[in-house]
Design a protein around this motif. Sequence first.
Motif, PDB file in Angstrom:
ATOM      1  N   GLU A 109       0.784  -1.237   0.067  1.00 28.96           N
ATOM      2  CA  GLU A 109      -0.049   0.015  -0.124  1.00 28.96           C
ATOM      3  C   GLU A 109       0.923   1.284   0.001  1.00 28.96           C
ATOM      4  O   GLU A 109       0.639   2.282  -0.784  1.00 28.96           O
ATOM      5  N   LEU A 110       2.025   1.324   0.782  1.00 24.73           N
ATOM      6  CA  LEU A 110       3.042   2.243   0.771  1.00 24.73           C
ATOM      7  C   LEU A 110       3.621   2.603  -0.494  1.00 24.73           C
ATOM      8  O   LEU A 110       3.668   3.684  -0.960  1.00 24.73           O
ATOM      9  N   VAL A 111       3.832   1.599  -1.443  1.00 20.07           N
ATOM     10  CA  VAL A 111       4.450   1.619  -2.530  1.00 20.07           C
ATOM     11  C   VAL A 111       3.470   2.076  -3.564  1.00 20.07           C
ATOM     12  O   VAL A 111       3.796   3.277  -4.360  1.00 20.07           O
ATOM     13  N   ALA A 112       2.182   1.778  -3.571  1.00 26.23           N
ATOM     14  CA  ALA A 112       1.328   2.451  -4.358  1.00 26.23           C
ATOM     15  C   ALA A 112       0.745   3.929  -3.970  1.00 26.23           C
ATOM     16  O   ALA A 112       0.584   4.659  -4.975  1.00 26.23           O
ATOM     17  N   GLU A 113       0.958   4.257  -2.705  1.00 29.31           N
ATOM     18  CA  GLU A 113       0.776   5.556  -2.323  1.00 29.31           C
ATOM     19  C   GLU A 113       2.154   6.440  -2.981  1.00 29.31           C
ATOM     20  O   GLU A 113       1.895   7.651  -3.645  1.00 29.31           O
ATOM     21  N   LYS A 117       1.442   9.415  -5.656  1.00 25.05           N
ATOM     22  CA  LYS A 117       1.736  10.922  -5.419  1.00 25.05           C
ATOM     23  C   LYS A 117       2.913  11.360  -6.516  1.00 25.05           C
ATOM     24  O   LYS A 117       2.678  12.440  -7.280  1.00 25.05           O
ATOM     25  N   ASP A 118       3.806  10.318  -6.905  1.00 19.89           N
ATOM     26  CA  ASP A 118       4.885  10.847  -7.491  1.00 19.89           C
ATOM     27  C   ASP A 118       4.278  11.092  -9.115  1.00 19.89           C
ATOM     28  O   ASP A 118       4.719  12.137  -9.837  1.00 19.89           O
ATOM     29  N   LYS A 126      -4.225  14.249 -10.758  1.00 24.79           N
ATOM     30  CA  LYS A 126      -4.381  12.950 -10.287  1.00 24.79           C
ATOM     31  C   LYS A 126      -4.284  11.608 -11.021  1.00 24.79           C
ATOM     32  O   LYS A 126      -5.132  11.428 -12.062  1.00 24.79           O
ATOM     33  N   VAL A 127      -3.476  10.916 -10.992  1.00 21.76           N
ATOM     34  CA  VAL A 127      -3.074   9.652 -11.383  1.00 21.76           C
ATOM     35  C   VAL A 127      -3.645   8.342 -10.778  1.00 21.76           C
ATOM     36  O   VAL A 127      -3.522   8.425  -9.599  1.00 21.76           O
ATOM     37  N   GLU A 128      -4.318   7.259 -11.483  1.00 20.98           N
ATOM     38  CA  GLU A 128      -4.911   6.187 -10.585  1.00 20.98           C
ATOM     39  C   GLU A 128      -3.703   5.172 -10.615  1.00 20.98           C
ATOM     40  O   GLU A 128      -3.309   4.758 -11.868  1.00 20.98           O
ATOM     41  N   VAL A 129      -3.495   4.541  -9.767  1.00 20.60           N
ATOM     42  CA  VAL A 129      -2.595   3.333  -9.627  1.00 20.60           C
ATOM     43  C   VAL A 129      -3.101   2.166  -8.947  1.00 20.60           C
ATOM     44  O   VAL A 129      -3.699   2.335  -7.798  1.00 20.60           O
ATOM     45  N   ILE A 130      -2.983   1.191  -9.442  1.00 21.09           N
ATOM     46  CA  ILE A 130      -3.263  -0.167  -9.012  1.00 21.09           C
ATOM     47  C   ILE A 130      -2.024  -1.137  -9.158  1.00 21.09           C
ATOM     48  O   ILE A 130      -1.337  -1.314 -10.172  1.00 21.09           O
TER      49      ILE A 130
END
Length: 279
Positions: A109-113, A117-118, A126-130
């Motif tokens: 979850e911290l990697v996804a955050e 953000k970056d 805002k970019v969506e990441v899964i």
Amino acid sequence: MSETFDKQATLAGLSLGKATEYREIYAPNLLQAVPRSMNRVELNLTAELPFYGTDRWNGYELSWLNSKGKPQVAIMRCEVPVSSPNLVESKSFKLYLNSFNQSHFDSIELVAEALTKDLSQCAGEKVEVILFKPAAFSQMQISSFDAMSIDDLDIEVKDYQLEPSNLSSGGKQIEETLTSDLLKSNCLITNQPDWGSVFIRYQGQQINHEGLLRYLISFRQHNEFHEQCVERIFCDIMAHCKPNKLSVYARYTRRGGLDINPFRSNFEQIYPEVRLARQ
């Protein structure tokens, strides 16, 4: 003249095409943005955009270390909205993902955050990441577009320079979904080939299939970023064929563990993920 200068300065500042030191410690500053306006001015897209959509990226080489130093892997999917002021330059994206390799994160979850953000900061929206864990990998099956291929048309081709005048339409109103695996363009800076499959869904007077195939083949020696090629295809079809509804979706083969799949439409959202055999 100022637009030309700005474009040259922007391209000159990219790491693309230059010798690069690979870093394995988390470094978000590796990400580089390219203003979408750089190409949209040329396409006269200076007011409200005639399409919406996304740039869908899939990253297959994402790895990091957990708190105990054990390597972790995941497949990343992110959506960069077409309305963002910048696109994410692909080489910088690869270098950025490599910088996770020897970096410690306490959870996926911290990697996804961090990715969210970056990438959002780089794109300007805002970019969506899964992130998909290894247990989900087997669900990512290779499939194909549900469309009629125009690649078997027996045409003669002598010109490989971009030529929108190949496009035409006429006759009856039709709803049609076409695809071609013959899309090839070249990187704007390095001239390396970018291979892709393109999916075109439209409603309107029937587009001449032979002309469309000639047009798509005419990208073969054209130099432009992936996202820009798809927007050019959309704009050229709208200008020369005037469909009421149009979607253009390109699935490019991966390079450096990343594939990019730009989608542009004036009537629908991007489809559920379909990974093609060449990806």
